[in-house]
Design an enzyme around this catalytic site. Sequence first.
Site, PDB file in Angstrom:
ATOM      1  CB  THR A   1     -45.761  12.243 -24.741  1.00 52.78           C
ATOM      2  OG1 THR A   1     -47.156  12.388 -25.034  1.00 52.78           O
ATOM      3  CG2 THR A   1     -45.308  10.847 -25.146  1.00 52.78           C
TER       4      THR A   1
ATOM      5  CG  HIS B   1     -37.632  11.535 -17.565  1.00 55.18           C
ATOM      6  ND1 HIS B   1     -36.336  11.874 -17.883  1.00 55.18           N
ATOM      7  CD2 HIS B   1     -37.669  11.481 -16.207  1.00 55.18           C
ATOM      8  CE1 HIS B   1     -35.630  12.010 -16.764  1.00 55.18           C
ATOM      9  NE2 HIS B   1     -36.426  11.784 -15.728  1.00 55.18           N
ATOM     10  CD  GLU B   2     -40.556  10.949 -13.609  1.00 53.84           C
ATOM     11  OE1 GLU B   2     -40.049  10.040 -12.936  1.00 53.84           O
ATOM     12  OE2 GLU B   2     -40.179  12.124 -13.550  1.00 53.84           O
TER      13      GLU B   2
ATOM     14  CG  HIS C   1     -36.670   6.997 -13.291  1.00 50.10           C
ATOM     15  ND1 HIS C   1     -35.311   7.172 -13.420  1.00 50.10           N
ATOM     16  CD2 HIS C   1     -37.191   8.252 -13.236  1.00 50.10           C
ATOM     17  CE1 HIS C   1     -35.023   8.457 -13.440  1.00 50.10           C
ATOM     18  NE2 HIS C   1     -36.156   9.135 -13.338  1.00 50.10           N
TER      19      HIS C   1
ATOM     20  CG  ASP D   1     -33.399  11.537 -13.116  1.00 45.30           C
ATOM     21  OD1 ASP D   1     -34.279  11.526 -13.999  1.00 45.30           O
ATOM     22  OD2 ASP D   1     -33.650  11.389 -11.901  1.00 45.30           O
TER      23      ASP D   1
END
Length: 220
Positions: free
Chosen positions: A156, A161-162, A165, A171
């Site tokens: 998760t 995190h992705e 974006h 990052d």
Amino acid sequence: MRHPRTAVMSAVAGLGLGLAAALGTTPAVAAAPSPASTAQAGYAAYAGSSENAKANKAFFDAVMKSVAEKRAANPGAAAVTVVYSTTNAPSFRSQIASSTSIWNSSVSNVKLQEGSNPDFTYREGNDSRGSYASTNGHGSGYIFLDYAQNRQYNSTRVTAHETGHVLGLPDHYTGPCSELMSGGGPGTSCTNAYPNSTERSRVNTLWQNGFAAALARATS
């Protein structure tokens, strides 16, 4: 399979490659490195990469442009909604749903929603680069979720995190576990999947102040 450092140098338009590096998979013929050495390799290879920063922004711009075009066609819409599809990532529907819930409860100026005519899609499979986000720069983008990486790290967190974006966050691998965009930097023991207050504020600002400009571009 290529080592993540080599892979990124020839990556097509990968985003979240810091996470892909810091969380990156290891060639099958090599001994698996420790989480600490994996994270350190991620810092050395990708932290501060101008190419990666540009790719992150390209993904955000592409998604915002897609959303803006829809809003231009339907100006009466009350909220800014980013639509995604999980059709090509059936194994990760639970993690994607959790990531969506996390982001929707964390920010107020943009919402994620599964549906048709998506602004971006999720995909799954095996990739030596690990998980990453990618765009062609023309409103078509996707988040790739790598099987091996999602077994090694909290899935998760990887997904959230992705997705960060998509919402405009870069990052920051040297950050603590409490910082979602630190990705795999804190190591495999980090299970936090929530953005911190700074990340939440940044997303709200981007979608409050940046969306008007994107809408103007879409209608010009």
